[in-house]
Design a protein around this motif. Structure first.
Motif, PDB file in Angstrom:
ATOM      1  N   TRP A  76       0.823  -1.209   0.000  1.00 21.89           N
ATOM      2  CA  TRP A  76       0.000   0.000   0.000  1.00 21.89           C
ATOM      3  C   TRP A  76       0.863   1.266   0.000  1.00 21.89           C
ATOM      4  CZ3 TRP A  76      -0.333   3.747   3.954  1.00 21.89           C
ATOM      5  CH2 TRP A  76      -1.274   4.743   3.703  1.00 21.89           C
ATOM      6  N   LEU A  77       1.966   1.265   0.764  1.00 17.98           N
ATOM      7  CA  LEU A  77       2.833   2.444   0.827  1.00 17.98           C
ATOM      8  C   LEU A  77       3.476   2.763  -0.516  1.00 17.98           C
ATOM      9  CD1 LEU A  77       4.690   1.978   4.242  1.00 17.98           C
ATOM     10  CD2 LEU A  77       3.060   3.783   3.638  1.00 17.98           C
ATOM     11  N   ALA A  78       3.568   1.776  -1.399  1.00 20.17           N
ATOM     12  CA  ALA A  78       4.206   2.001  -2.695  1.00 20.17           C
ATOM     13  C   ALA A  78       3.522   3.131  -3.453  1.00 20.17           C
ATOM     14  CB  ALA A  78       4.181   0.717  -3.516  1.00 20.17           C
ATOM     15  N   GLY A  79       2.198   3.222  -3.354  1.00 21.87           N
ATOM     16  CA  GLY A  79       1.466   4.274  -4.059  1.00 21.87           C
ATOM     17  C   GLY A  79       1.817   5.663  -3.565  1.00 21.87           C
ATOM     18  N   PRO A  80       1.603   5.981  -2.273  1.00 27.28           N
ATOM     19  CA  PRO A  80       1.938   7.311  -1.770  1.00 27.28           C
ATOM     20  C   PRO A  80       3.411   7.674  -1.914  1.00 27.28           C
ATOM     21  CG  PRO A  80       0.536   6.140  -0.219  1.00 27.28           C
ATOM     22  CD  PRO A  80       0.926   5.159  -1.263  1.00 27.28           C
ATOM     23  N   LEU A  81       4.306   6.691  -1.820  1.00 29.65           N
ATOM     24  CA  LEU A  81       5.739   6.979  -1.888  1.00 29.65           C
ATOM     25  C   LEU A  81       6.271   6.964  -3.317  1.00 29.65           C
ATOM     26  CD1 LEU A  81       7.014   4.928   1.196  1.00 29.65           C
ATOM     27  CD2 LEU A  81       6.645   7.389   1.044  1.00 29.65           C
ATOM     28  N   GLY A  82       5.479   6.514  -4.260  1.00 25.18           N
ATOM     29  CA  GLY A  82       5.910   6.519  -5.649  1.00 25.18           C
ATOM     30  C   GLY A  82       7.010   5.527  -5.965  1.00 25.18           C
ATOM     31  N   VAL A  83       6.938   4.342  -5.382  1.00 28.50           N
ATOM     32  CA  VAL A  83       7.954   3.308  -5.577  1.00 28.50           C
ATOM     33  C   VAL A  83       7.250   2.037  -6.043  1.00 28.50           C
ATOM     34  CG1 VAL A  83       9.828   2.001  -4.481  1.00 28.50           C
ATOM     35  CG2 VAL A  83       9.356   4.339  -3.753  1.00 28.50           C
ATOM     36  N   ASP A  84       7.982   1.169  -6.735  1.00 25.59           N
ATOM     37  CA  ASP A  84       7.429  -0.090  -7.232  1.00 25.59           C
ATOM     38  C   ASP A  84       6.814  -0.897  -6.093  1.00 25.59           C
ATOM     39  OD1 ASP A  84       7.328  -2.313  -9.383  1.00 25.59           O
ATOM     40  OD2 ASP A  84       8.366  -3.264  -7.705  1.00 25.59           O
TER      41      ASP A  84
END
Length: 520
Positions: A364-372
């Protein structure tokens, strides 16, 4: 008057003879030291060969046990997924587990903490511990309890190693090496991660210290346990990271932010299990009533919120996290189900739930942080695991085992930052703090995680209105103060039984030795 040439010659001759004599004496001394070193090395080689032979036997047996355990888990998991009514067995399994451990388990209820104490102090582990944890853990998964695999495996490996050490009369460093090797073979065999297993045995018992003297034994044991388990039919499938971006200020900042979240999650995980145990201990004096009440609440949560998919291992969470299809609610749901399961006294480990929680949060954190999403899920899996178990080096090796070394830089950042953020907490209260994580925690050196938690609770109570806090702030009580829970955090409510012989022997051993540089 300057010396004559003849006097100079005589002096040179005398000096030359003296130098030759000194050289001869030094040569003789070196020969004696070499002979002594050779004799000592031969003795060490004989002792090491014996220990290594026992390590091979223990790890082979553990590999077979890992295969049997994983096979049993596959069978009961398939049966439960096809028959949802099996969740109704939770109260019966909980009551049976509590009764068996209370009346026949002796000190086996302490689980992995007993294995840690046995490794450090030499306390023997009864053979029944392996059978009890195997049967009760499989029953937990059959009924839908949210638990893992590592706890059972480590307890079986520790039991095999302890009994082998007793049969061959091993003591001191030899016994400790064999115990740590048993832990390594368990981790490597049950997860298919031999590098991580090797370091897990060296790192599990202490915070801030690797037991390098057992390194070769742990390495051999982990690879042997994994090889035997695979030869018998165990298969391990790992996820893949879609793409690993180059390390830039943005990606490093994202990894740091995620590491903080993973460390806090790990701390919340262990605190939640302790809170549930304390809750039931404070509400019931009868251990069976507490066990049944805890299982009924767990069952009610499953039914009321339709959380059946989060029961058992719930390995689908990892797959969903790598696809970026998870939300924070997935991580929360798995954490709650696991805390209610382990807090109610069901048997099982913590690692697989930690994998699911970390992967769900990372995905889920991948979206807000802009990472794969794949990279962030992998960081979450390993970061939450390492912070909760206080094993940062094992965390890095686990990442290499599972995902290769391409993203090693990110794994190192997450492993150590989440480890620091978690503080002196964790799922193994018996861990000895050898090197504090931060200078501000230096006064906790030499204590166990259990003692630190007990002291903090006492300090918090003293600081409340009407408490006895000093003017300069709360004071730390001595290490001899009695905590309100056993070493594994399980409640002591209604437990008036006297300590058994193993317990008394462990206390005597703890008073006589400190283990490998750690305080018992």
């Amino acid at each position: 008057m300057p010396p004559t040439p003849i006097e100079r010659l005589r002096r040179g001759r005398r000096h030359g003879t003296g130098a030759v004599s000194a050289f001869g004496l030094e040569l003789m001394r070196t020969e004696r030291l070499l002979a002594q070193d050779t004799a000592r090395d031969l003795g060490n080689m004989r002792a090491s060969a014996r220990t290594l032979a026992l390590v091979l036997v223990v790890s082979a047996l553990m590999g077979a046990a890992a295969w049997a355990f994983l096979t049993a888990l596959d069978l009961v998991t398939a049966a439960r997924e096809a028959n949802r009514w099996m969740f109704a067995l939770l109260p019966a399994v909980s009551a049976a587990t509590a009764w068996v451990y209370r009346n026949h388990g002796l000190r086996a209820a302490r689980g992995n903490n007993l294995v840690i104490d046995s490794s450090v102090t030499g306390t023997p582990i009864r053979a029944r511990m392996a059978a009890l944890t195997f049967i009760c853990s499989v029953a937990t998964h059959a009924a839908g309890g949210s638990a893992g695999r590592e706890g059972t495996a480590v307890q079986i490996g520790g039991t095999i190693a302890s009994n082998a050490a007793g049969i061959f009369h091993l003591g001191g460093r030899e016994r400790q090496d064999l115990m740590l090797a048993g832990i390594s073979s368990a981790f490597g065999g049950v997860f298919g991660t031999p590098l991580a297993g090797a370091f897990f045995g060296m790192e599990m018992c202490t915070i801030g210290k690797l037991n390098y003297s057992a390194g070769i034994y742990c390495l051999v044991a982990s690879f042997t346990g994994d090889a035997v388990a695979r030869a018998l039919g165990c298969a391990h499938a790992f996820q893949t990271i879609g793409s690993v971006p180059p390390m830039t200020p943005h990606t490093v900042a994202a990894a740091l932010a995620a590491a903080v979240a993973f460390g806090l999650t790990a701390r919340l995980f262990s605190a939640s299990i302790r809170a549930v145990r304390r809750f039931w201990a404070n509400r019931f004096t009868n251990y069976l009533a507490a066990a049944v009440a805890g299982s009924l609440v767990l069952l009610g949560v499953y039914v009321a919120f339709d959380l059946y998919p989060y029961g058992g291992l719930a390995e689908w969470l990892v797959e969903a996290g790598f696809r970026g299809e998870t939300t924070p609610l997935d991580a929360v749901a798995k954490l709650v189900c696991t805390a209610l399961t382990l807090g109610a006294g069901f048997q099982g480990g913590e690692v697989t739930p930690l994998f699911g929680i970390g992967a769900a949060l990372g995905g889920w954190l991948a979206g807000p942080l802009g990472v794969d999403a794949g990279l962030m899920a992998a960081l979450g899996m390993t970061g939450v695991f390492g912070a909760a178990l206080n094993v940062p080096v094992t965390t890095i090796m686990l990442a290499v085992d599972m995902f290769g070394g391409q993203a090693a830089g990110y794994f190192v950042i997450v492993a150590f930052v989440s480890y620091l953020v978690a503080g002196h907490r964790g799922v193994y209260p018996a861990q000895r703090i050898v090197t504090p994580k931060r200078r501000s925690l230096a006064d906790e050196q030499g204590e166990t995680v259990e003692e630190v938690i007990a002291h903090r609770r006492e300090d918090a109570g003293a600081a409340e209105p009407g408490g006895n806090a000093d003017a300069d702030g709360p004071s730390r009580t001595g290490a001899g103060s009695a905590p309100d829970a056993d070493a594994d955090g399980s409640p002591r409510s209604g437990d008036t039984s006297a300590p058994d012989a193993d317990d008394m022997q462990g206390r005597d051993a703890a008073a006589a030795q400190t283990g490998d540089g750690a305080r018992p």
